[in-house]
Design an enzyme around this catalytic site. Structure first.
Site, PDB file in Angstrom:
ATOM      1  N   LYS A 102      24.892  81.349  34.724  1.00 52.21           N
ATOM      2  CA  LYS A 102      24.935  80.370  33.623  1.00 52.21           C
ATOM      3  C   LYS A 102      23.640  79.562  33.571  1.00 52.21           C
ATOM      4  O   LYS A 102      23.112  79.276  32.487  1.00 52.21           O
ATOM      5  CB  LYS A 102      26.143  79.447  33.809  1.00 52.21           C
ATOM      6  N   ALA A 127      42.036  96.504  24.722  1.00 49.86           N
ATOM      7  CA  ALA A 127      41.916  97.455  25.850  1.00 49.86           C
ATOM      8  C   ALA A 127      42.193  96.740  27.160  1.00 49.86           C
ATOM      9  O   ALA A 127      41.684  95.639  27.399  1.00 49.86           O
ATOM     10  CB  ALA A 127      40.504  98.047  25.872  1.00 49.86           C
TER      11      ALA A 127
HETATM   12  P1  NAP Z   1      40.609  88.771  33.732  1.00 50.46           P
HETATM   13  O1  NAP Z   1      41.760  87.851  33.648  1.00 50.46           O
HETATM   14  O2  NAP Z   1      40.328  89.458  35.011  1.00 50.46           O
HETATM   15  O3  NAP Z   1      40.767  89.853  32.547  1.00 50.46           O
HETATM   16  C1  NAP Z   1      39.967  91.007  32.456  1.00 50.46           C
HETATM   17  C2  NAP Z   1      40.666  91.980  31.523  1.00 50.46           C
HETATM   18  O4  NAP Z   1      39.839  93.117  31.322  1.00 50.46           O
HETATM   19  C3  NAP Z   1      42.007  92.478  32.052  1.00 50.46           C
HETATM   20  O5  NAP Z   1      42.930  92.550  30.986  1.00 50.46           O
HETATM   21  C4  NAP Z   1      41.663  93.875  32.559  1.00 50.46           C
HETATM   22  O6  NAP Z   1      42.770  94.747  32.472  1.00 50.46           O
HETATM   23  C5  NAP Z   1      40.603  94.294  31.572  1.00 50.46           C
HETATM   24  N1  NAP Z   1      39.686  95.287  32.106  1.00 50.46           N
HETATM   25  C6  NAP Z   1      38.811  95.150  33.118  1.00 50.46           C
HETATM   26  N2  NAP Z   1      38.116  96.298  33.297  1.00 50.46           N
HETATM   27  C7  NAP Z   1      38.583  97.165  32.375  1.00 50.46           C
HETATM   28  C8  NAP Z   1      38.298  98.515  32.061  1.00 50.46           C
HETATM   29  N3  NAP Z   1      37.375  99.206  32.726  1.00 50.46           N
HETATM   30  N4  NAP Z   1      38.967  99.094  31.034  1.00 50.46           N
HETATM   31  C9  NAP Z   1      39.898  98.407  30.342  1.00 50.46           C
HETATM   32  N5  NAP Z   1      40.223  97.123  30.590  1.00 50.46           N
HETATM   33  C10 NAP Z   1      39.574  96.520  31.599  1.00 50.46           C
HETATM   34  O7  NAP Z   1      39.248  88.015  33.333  1.00 50.46           O
HETATM   35  P2  NAP Z   1      39.081  86.710  32.438  1.00 50.46           P
HETATM   36  O8  NAP Z   1      39.248  85.504  33.290  1.00 50.46           O
HETATM   37  O9  NAP Z   1      39.880  86.849  31.194  1.00 50.46           O
HETATM   38  O10 NAP Z   1      37.520  86.786  32.108  1.00 50.46           O
HETATM   39  C11 NAP Z   1      37.021  87.660  31.131  1.00 50.46           C
HETATM   40  C12 NAP Z   1      35.548  87.334  30.879  1.00 50.46           C
HETATM   41  O11 NAP Z   1      35.446  85.985  30.417  1.00 50.46           O
HETATM   42  C13 NAP Z   1      34.660  87.409  32.122  1.00 50.46           C
HETATM   43  O12 NAP Z   1      33.377  87.854  31.752  1.00 50.46           O
HETATM   44  C14 NAP Z   1      34.595  85.962  32.593  1.00 50.46           C
HETATM   45  O13 NAP Z   1      33.420  85.690  33.329  1.00 50.46           O
HETATM   46  C15 NAP Z   1      34.568  85.252  31.267  1.00 50.46           C
HETATM   47  N6  NAP Z   1      35.055  83.869  31.289  1.00 50.46           N
HETATM   48  C16 NAP Z   1      36.231  83.559  31.894  1.00 50.46           C
HETATM   49  C17 NAP Z   1      36.676  82.253  31.882  1.00 50.46           C
HETATM   50  C18 NAP Z   1      37.957  81.850  32.544  1.00 50.46           C
HETATM   51  O14 NAP Z   1      38.199  80.649  32.657  1.00 50.46           O
HETATM   52  N7  NAP Z   1      38.784  82.767  32.984  1.00 50.46           N
HETATM   53  C19 NAP Z   1      35.910  81.268  31.243  1.00 50.46           C
HETATM   54  C20 NAP Z   1      34.711  81.623  30.624  1.00 50.46           C
HETATM   55  C21 NAP Z   1      34.287  82.930  30.656  1.00 50.46           C
HETATM   56  P3  NAP Z   1      44.120  94.476  33.345  1.00 50.46           P
HETATM   57  O15 NAP Z   1      44.722  93.224  32.775  1.00 50.46           O
HETATM   58  O16 NAP Z   1      44.954  95.671  33.069  1.00 50.46           O
HETATM   59  O17 NAP Z   1      43.665  94.317  34.757  1.00 50.46           O
HETATM   60  N1  HSE Z   2      34.997  81.318  36.894  1.00 48.11           N
HETATM   61  C1  HSE Z   2      34.345  80.508  35.929  1.00 48.11           C
HETATM   62  C2  HSE Z   2      34.420  79.060  36.377  1.00 48.11           C
HETATM   63  C3  HSE Z   2      35.013  80.663  34.596  1.00 48.11           C
HETATM   64  O1  HSE Z   2      35.204  78.746  37.275  1.00 48.11           O
HETATM   65  O2  HSE Z   2      33.686  78.242  35.825  1.00 48.11           O
HETATM   66  C4  HSE Z   2      34.253  79.989  33.481  1.00 48.11           C
HETATM   67  O3  HSE Z   2      33.033  80.622  33.233  1.00 48.11           O
END
Ligand code: NAP
Ligand code: HSE
Length: 448
Positions: free
Chosen positions: A225, A65
């Protein structure tokens, strides 16, 4: 050759004959196809055979999604849907991975999946830190897994060691760097002289930052965290509101330079400590001695010390953010949850959270670095020292930069209680010889 069976497996004496093991298929639905979700989908498709050969689990991607249907993705468009509820209720989705981030609609989707008896994997520390008790209670009631290895420390295996391998240890302290974005920014500013905004833009481009990077720089991502780690370490719930939180947005680049001259580096630290009055959990920038292991953690890496009476100190270190390492942590949870699901038994909750008080933050003791703009004339230092003395704050070192009408005074104190430090700062600001208390930053890891 002797063979014997155990459930779906057939074991042969001396070796495991993979060809005799029936593949166990699991349908996976992903909510979110961005940095982490997109990478997870790509890995599930490209590494399917390798994962099957290694784990015996045949992960079958069913749907992903997203919000915007037309964005370029790391996986084929035939998997894309724009309604997360359709993924959750999909009849061929056995297991749901929540990687949308935020609270709404993530909370509702996770609860719906658990209600349908589907295990859930999430990397969403914000959701867990705000609604953890409700979500864990629902998973326990349904007897299904709710796993979150990627929620803290990105690709570092930290949650499972803390909640399982160390379940029998009386953890006394958790301390470390748990936000990759701010560590990346501080490293770039300090070592490469890159301006704050440019370093933040790089962290966003590389996929480290949250969708709203304010969560990173304000310290709230690290606070979520820290609350999760404290809950696992001390076996009681700590809500994010109970975490004293300061971010890096107000740090002056001057202090990075002065810290370096004094033999320190500045890091955003999360610290959770037990005490007879309950845990104290805090996130704030801190000067760390340049030879301390945490000072050597650079870029988007994270590092966390766990301390207990029997284990002494353990250090977990590695990539704390970014799609690829985080997807590895998520995949590990997907495989574990698949095994538990296929075993067909009710899964007991891994985390048991009680309630209780947290320690009054004003009682916490730390060392301090202060930067004062003062009149450069005889007797000034004595008046400043007297203020510290009145508030029972002991000065460890003093260093003066510049000469003229005004000079910069850098002080490092011994350990002092928050209340005493704050009272001393208030009185210093009232001194006629002090033009400004320009910075006060805690010092951590510099000794007793
Ligand atoms: P991101 O790049 O912003 O991706 C979020 C995704 O969710 C996008 O594909 C977005 O769609 C989709 N989305 C958001 N709201 C939605 C809705 N209402 N309905 C359908 N799709 C929806 O975020 P991310 O960096 O992958 O992070 C995802 C999670 O992992 C977060 O909780 C973050 O804290 C956690 N996390 C991230 C990292 C990191 O390094 N990035 C590390 C550890 C944990 P679109 O693509 O169409 O906008
Ligand atoms: N935004 C977060 C960070 C992603 O920079 O550590 C990992 O949780």
């Amino acid at each position: 050759m002797t063979t014997w069976s155990s459930g779906a497996f057939t074991f042969a004496e001396g070796y495991l004959n993979a060809s005799t093991i029936p593949a166990m298929e699991i349908g996976v639905g992903i909510l979110g196809g961005g940095t982490v979700g997109g990478e997870l989908a790509r890995r599930m498709l490209e590494d399917r055979e390798a994962i099957l050969a290694k784990s015996g689990i045949d992960l079958r991607l069913r749907a992903v999604a997203v919000r915007e249907l037309d964005k370029p993705r790391l996986f084929p468009s035939r998997y894309i849907v724009d309604r997360p509820d359709l993924v959750v209720s999909h009849p061929e989705v056995d297991l749901v991975v929540e990687l949308m981030g935020g609270v709404d609609p993530a909370r509702e989707m996770v609860l719906s999946a658990l209600d349908l008896g589907k295990p859930v994997i999430t990397a969403n520390k914000e959701l867990l830190s705000l609604h953890g008790p409700e979500l864990f209670a629902r998973a326990a009631a349904k007897g299904v897994s709710l796993l979150f290895e990627a929620a803290v420390g990105g690709g570092i295996p930290l949650i499972r060691p803390l909640s399982e391998s160390l379940a029998g240890e009386r953890i006394e302290r958790v301390m470390g760097i748990v936000n990759g974005t701010t560590n990346f920014i501080l490293t770039a500013m300090d070592s490469e002289g890159i301006p704050y905004q440019e370093a933040l833009a790089d962290a966003q481009r590389l996929g480290y930052a949250e969708a709203n990077p304010t969560a990173d720089v304000s310290g709230s991502d690290a606070a979520a965290k820290a609350a999760i780690l404290a809950g696992l370490a001390f076996g009681r719930w700590v809500s994010i509101e109970q975490v004293h939180t300061e971010g890096i947005a107000d740090l002056a680049s001057q202090d990075l330079g002065f810290a370096r001259q004094l033999g320190y580096t500045i890091k955003l630290l999360a610290v959770a400590e037990t005490s007879p009055h309950g845990p104290a959990v805090r996130v704030h920038p801190a000067l760390v001695p340049a030879d301390h292991p945490l000072a050597l953690i650079r870029g988007a890496n994270n590092g966390v010390f766990l301390e207990g009476p029997s284990i002494g100190e353990l250090l977990f270190l590695g990539p704390g953010a970014g799609g690829e390492p985080t997807a590895t942590a998520v995949l590990g949870d997907v495989i574990l949850a698949s095994r538990e699901f296929l075993a067909g038994t009710k899964v007991a909750p891994r985390v048991r959270f009680g309630n209780g008080d947290v320690r009054d933050f004003s009682e916490v003791e730390t060392q301090w670095y202060l930067r004062l703009e003062v009149r450069d004339r005889p007797g000034v230092l004595a008046r400043i020292a007297a203020v510290f003395g009145i508030h029972e704050v002991s000065i460890m070192s003093v260093w003066q930069d510049g000469r003229g009408d005004y000079a910069t005074l850098l002080l490092v104190t011994h350990h002092a209680r928050e209340t005493n430090h704050r009272a001393a700062v208030k009185d210093l600001e009232a001194l006629e010889v002090v033009r400004q208390v320009a910075a006060t930053i805690r010092v951590v890891g510099a000794g007793p």
